[in-house]
Write a protein that holds these residues in place. Structure first.
Motif, PDB file in Angstrom:
ATOM      1  N   GLU A  25       0.814  -1.213   0.000  1.00 27.07           N
ATOM      2  CA  GLU A  25       0.000   0.000   0.000  1.00 27.07           C
ATOM      3  C   GLU A  25       0.851   1.268   0.000  1.00 27.07           C
ATOM      4  OE1 GLU A  25      -3.410   2.116   2.831  1.00 27.07           O
ATOM      5  OE2 GLU A  25      -2.841   0.014   3.143  1.00 27.07           O
ATOM      6  N   GLU A  26       1.959   1.244   0.753  1.00 29.01           N
ATOM      7  CA  GLU A  26       2.770   2.456   0.902  1.00 29.01           C
ATOM      8  C   GLU A  26       3.688   2.727  -0.289  1.00 29.01           C
ATOM      9  OE1 GLU A  26       0.826   1.950   4.525  1.00 29.01           O
ATOM     10  OE2 GLU A  26       1.944   0.486   3.345  1.00 29.01           O
ATOM     11  N   ASN A  27       3.758   1.829  -1.261  1.00 23.57           N
ATOM     12  CA  ASN A  27       4.602   2.109  -2.432  1.00 23.57           C
ATOM     13  C   ASN A  27       3.811   2.150  -3.743  1.00 23.57           C
ATOM     14  OD1 ASN A  27       4.313  -0.661  -3.164  1.00 23.57           O
ATOM     15  ND2 ASN A  27       6.184  -1.216  -2.030  1.00 23.57           N
ATOM     16  N   ILE A  28       2.480   2.290  -3.665  1.00 25.48           N
ATOM     17  CA  ILE A  28       1.697   2.249  -4.904  1.00 25.48           C
ATOM     18  C   ILE A  28       1.969   3.458  -5.802  1.00 25.48           C
ATOM     19  CG2 ILE A  28      -0.134   0.792  -3.943  1.00 25.48           C
ATOM     20  CD1 ILE A  28      -1.851   3.277  -3.617  1.00 25.48           C
ATOM     21  N   THR A  29       2.309   4.592  -5.211  1.00 32.77           N
ATOM     22  CA  THR A  29       2.629   5.764  -6.043  1.00 32.77           C
ATOM     23  C   THR A  29       3.915   5.525  -6.825  1.00 32.77           C
ATOM     24  OG1 THR A  29       1.577   7.201  -4.404  1.00 32.77           O
ATOM     25  CG2 THR A  29       3.002   8.259  -6.023  1.00 32.77           C
ATOM     26  N   LEU A  30       4.891   4.911  -6.181  1.00 26.83           N
ATOM     27  CA  LEU A  30       6.135   4.579  -6.873  1.00 26.83           C
ATOM     28  C   LEU A  30       5.888   3.511  -7.937  1.00 26.83           C
ATOM     29  CD1 LEU A  30       9.171   4.854  -7.207  1.00 26.83           C
ATOM     30  CD2 LEU A  30       9.481   3.274  -5.290  1.00 26.83           C
ATOM     31  N   LEU A  31       5.059   2.524  -7.629  1.00 26.89           N
ATOM     32  CA  LEU A  31       4.742   1.489  -8.620  1.00 26.89           C
ATOM     33  C   LEU A  31       4.071   2.091  -9.848  1.00 26.89           C
ATOM     34  CD1 LEU A  31       3.438  -1.288  -6.196  1.00 26.89           C
ATOM     35  CD2 LEU A  31       5.522  -1.410  -7.574  1.00 26.89           C
ATOM     36  N   GLU A  32       3.206   3.055  -9.631  1.00 22.92           N
ATOM     37  CA  GLU A  32       2.545   3.719 -10.760  1.00 22.92           C
ATOM     38  C   GLU A  32       3.574   4.422 -11.648  1.00 22.92           C
ATOM     39  OE1 GLU A  32      -0.604   5.032 -13.215  1.00 22.92           O
ATOM     40  OE2 GLU A  32      -0.453   3.441 -11.708  1.00 22.92           O
ATOM     41  N   ALA A  33       4.545   5.072 -11.026  1.00 19.10           N
ATOM     42  CA  ALA A  33       5.583   5.757 -11.799  1.00 19.10           C
ATOM     43  C   ALA A  33       6.460   4.751 -12.555  1.00 19.10           C
ATOM     44  CB  ALA A  33       6.431   6.622 -10.865  1.00 19.10           C
ATOM     45  N   ILE A  34       6.782   3.635 -11.919  1.00 15.68           N
ATOM     46  CA  ILE A  34       7.592   2.605 -12.585  1.00 15.68           C
ATOM     47  C   ILE A  34       6.856   2.051 -13.801  1.00 15.68           C
ATOM     48  CG2 ILE A  34       8.588   0.295 -12.317  1.00 15.68           C
ATOM     49  CD1 ILE A  34       9.048   1.005  -9.343  1.00 15.68           C
ATOM     50  N   SER A  35       5.526   1.880 -13.665  1.00 11.77           N
ATOM     51  CA  SER A  35       4.737   1.290 -14.761  1.00 11.77           C
ATOM     52  C   SER A  35       4.747   2.159 -16.012  1.00 11.77           C
ATOM     53  CB  SER A  35       3.296   1.049 -14.297  1.00 11.77           C
ATOM     54  OG  SER A  35       2.594   2.285 -14.158  1.00 11.77           O
ATOM     55  N   LYS A  36       5.055   3.433 -15.875  1.00 12.18           N
ATOM     56  CA  LYS A  36       5.096   4.351 -17.021  1.00 12.18           C
ATOM     57  C   LYS A  36       6.507   4.544 -17.571  1.00 12.18           C
ATOM     58  CE  LYS A  36       1.129   6.928 -15.182  1.00 12.18           C
ATOM     59  NZ  LYS A  36       0.670   8.216 -14.609  1.00 12.18           N
ATOM     60  N   SER A  37       7.463   3.781 -17.010  1.00 11.70           N
ATOM     61  CA  SER A  37       8.858   3.895 -17.433  1.00 11.70           C
ATOM     62  C   SER A  37       9.263   2.688 -18.261  1.00 11.70           C
ATOM     63  CB  SER A  37       9.769   3.992 -16.192  1.00 11.70           C
ATOM     64  OG  SER A  37       9.858   2.732 -15.543  1.00 11.70           O
TER      65      SER A  37
END
Length: 541
Positions: A25-37
């Motif tokens: 839950e605490e890294n979903i913002t980072l996961l979203e950014a990774i998914s666009k890279s």
């Protein structure tokens, strides 16, 4: 642009191509950014395995591997693999999610001070306190992870910082890597003077030689010196097992035949050796004088009495030493080496359950010189370290720093991602595999044709070996196994059982022609453990 997106920009600038981890839950913002890279995220089934994968990816690629977990239990799960990376000197950057900053000052759900928890097992541990410092913090983490000696660094990334806005115009930090000073002369060094005075020098080859790319320079040096060479388990491959100066591997539970070579020595030349590979008390009980040649200063140890050292680039140092080193060939050590070599190259029974020596021989023949074997931790590690013959680095991988069970499968997965054309095999005991075997599903999902061979005996064999020697009995080490073939099938892999599906050689041949993961259930006869100990105990030379 938010801070997570800036963070990913920095990762891309560092050359990151893969991240291994478990969403939280605490890294979903980072996961979203990774998914666009352009970075590939490998979802694993356990955070420890994510760290093991990142560690081997870093070791083989030469740039820090990256792993990711959430806070709390995710972060603590990942710690075992991170401790392993640091002690085995593999470059890794570990990223943990963390709760919002405004609840970090008090007891809160799933929250501990991750920076302090990771500090003892990493080279540096830092929290990202502001989105504006991300470029500096990431660059520092990667630089420290890769610097000598490599290891893990840790970044804690609070979820509110990850969501915060940052200036998109701020450039990503790129700076020059530190210049590693290279020696220009060793002619008047104390190391050469000590070698000139020695009559029976012995060389210990550690993992640092392979890690530093110094194998060719090392071989030139020892051939000019003419002295016998013993390797640590992590140093295997620095010299061919068939070389006339090779005295094979040290690190058994008992002193092996080649320990007598070290006992006769009047000078031990330790090159690329780290005391975490094998305590000096195991191989230098007589406190023989030591020359320390490495990239870093030595640890202080009463059984490691350093009388001279050279610190710097190993390829350059060894190249310069080779120009002036005197020949110090001596006789009398070969009989102990030959006794060991005779056992290594002997033919053993192929009756079931198989002798561990027979399994090693079959693995050696099936993988070939270009193959890669990743040994997990257990009794099988000792037999592979002793009997598997290598001709160059990166044929046999053994974690003998932290020595965590569960290391093998994840390491094999990472290696296959980097070297899809090479034969990759994980050798594991049934104890080790059932600790971290869940990522066999990851190998199936990624369609990675790796081979996993389980040395099955229903015990924690290495502990039994030591219990029997110490007390003549072995309580609490037995366990039951599921049907390993059916377990492999349940994961979506091919399962083979030696005996039921043919000989070990036949199973290996079929496995290496498969287009996906294969698990081989191989019964092993570990009565050979104590038989070996008895032979070594009664050896008179």
């Amino acid at each position: 642009m938010n801070a997570a997106e800036r963070f990913v920009q920095c990762l891309e600038a560092e050359g990151v191509t893969h991240i291994f981890g478990v969403p939280g839950e605490e890294n979903i913002t980072l996961l979203e950014a990774i998914s666009k890279s352009d970075i590939t995220f490998i979802t694993t089934r356990h955070e420890t395995n994510a760290a093991f994968m990142a560690s081997m990816f870093g070791r083989l690629s030469g740039r820090p591997g990256v792993c990711l977990s959430t806070l709390g239990p995710g972060a603590t799960n990942m710690m075992t693999g991170i401790a392993s990376a640091t002690m085995d000197h593999s470059p890794v950057v570990a990223i943990t999610g963390q709760g919002v900053t405004w609840r970090q000052h008090k007891a809160s759900h799933q929250m501990f001070d991750l920076v302090e928890m990771y500090r003892p097992i990493t080279k540096s541990s830092t929290s990202i306190a502001s989105g504006e410092i991300i470029s500096e913090v990431v660059r520092q983490a990667f630089a420290q992870a890769a610097s000598e000696k490599p290891g893990a660094t840790h970044l804690s990334f609070p979820e509110d910082i990850a969501k915060s806005d940052v200036d998109a115009k701020t450039p990503v930090l790129r700076d020059s890597a530190p210049t590693f000073l290279h020696p220009t002369s060793v002619k008047d060094s104390a190391v050469l003077r000590q070698i000139e005075q020695a009559t029976k020098p012995v060389v210990i080859a550690g993992f640092g030689i392979n890690r530093s790319g110094a194998t060719d320079a090392f071989r030139l040096f020892v051939e000019r010196l003419g002295a016998p060479v013993v390797e640590t388990m992590m140093g295997k491959g620095t010299i061919s097992s068939f070389h006339e100066l090779a005295a094979h591997t040290i690190g058994l539970p008992n002193a092996d035949y080649n320990q007598r070579i070290l006992d006769q020595s009047d000078l031990i030349i330790a090159i690329g050796y780290d005391i975490t590979e094998l305590p000096p008390s195991k191989w230098n009980p007589n406190r023989t004088p030591v020359l320390h040649i490495d990239t870093n200063q030595h640890e202080i140890d009463q059984f490691y009495p350093v009388v001279a050292n050279l610190i710097g680039s190993l390829p350059d140092t060894l190249q310069l030493l080779s120009e002036d080193v005197p020949n110090r060939a001596w006789s009398g050590w070969q009989q102990d080496r030959d006794r060991l070599r005779q056992e290594i190259q002997a033919t053993y029974s192929m009756a079931l359950p198989l002798h561990p020596q027979s399994i090693v021989r079959e693995l050696e023949q099936a993988t070939g010189e270009d193959g890669m074997i990743f040994s997990d931790v257990g009794a099988h590690k000792v037999w592979l370290g002793r009997h598997f013959q290598t001709t160059r680095p990166n044929q046999l991988f053994i974690s003998n720093g932290f020595s965590s069970m569960g290391y093998g499968l994840s390491s094999a997965i990472a290696a296959k991602l980097l070297y899809p054309e090479r034969r990759v095999l994980c050798a594991s005991g049934d104890g080790a595999f059932l600790m971290n075997g869940q990522d066999l599903e990851t190998a199936v999902r990624l369609k990675l044709p790796i081979v996993v061979i389980i040395w099955r005996d229903g015990t924690y064999g290495l502990i039994e070996w030591k219990q029997q020697q110490a007390y003549g009995r072995a309580p609490y080490i037995e366990f039951d196994n599921p049907d390993l073939v059916q377990l492999a099938v349940a994961f979506g892999a091919l399962g083979l059982r030696v005996g039921e599906h043919g000989t070990l050689a036949a199973c290996l041949k079929q496995a290496f022609t498969s287009d996906g993961p294969v698990l081989i259930d191989c019964p092993v006869d570990y009565r050979e453990n104590l038989k070996l100990s008895d032979r070594l105990r009664t050896y008179g030379g």
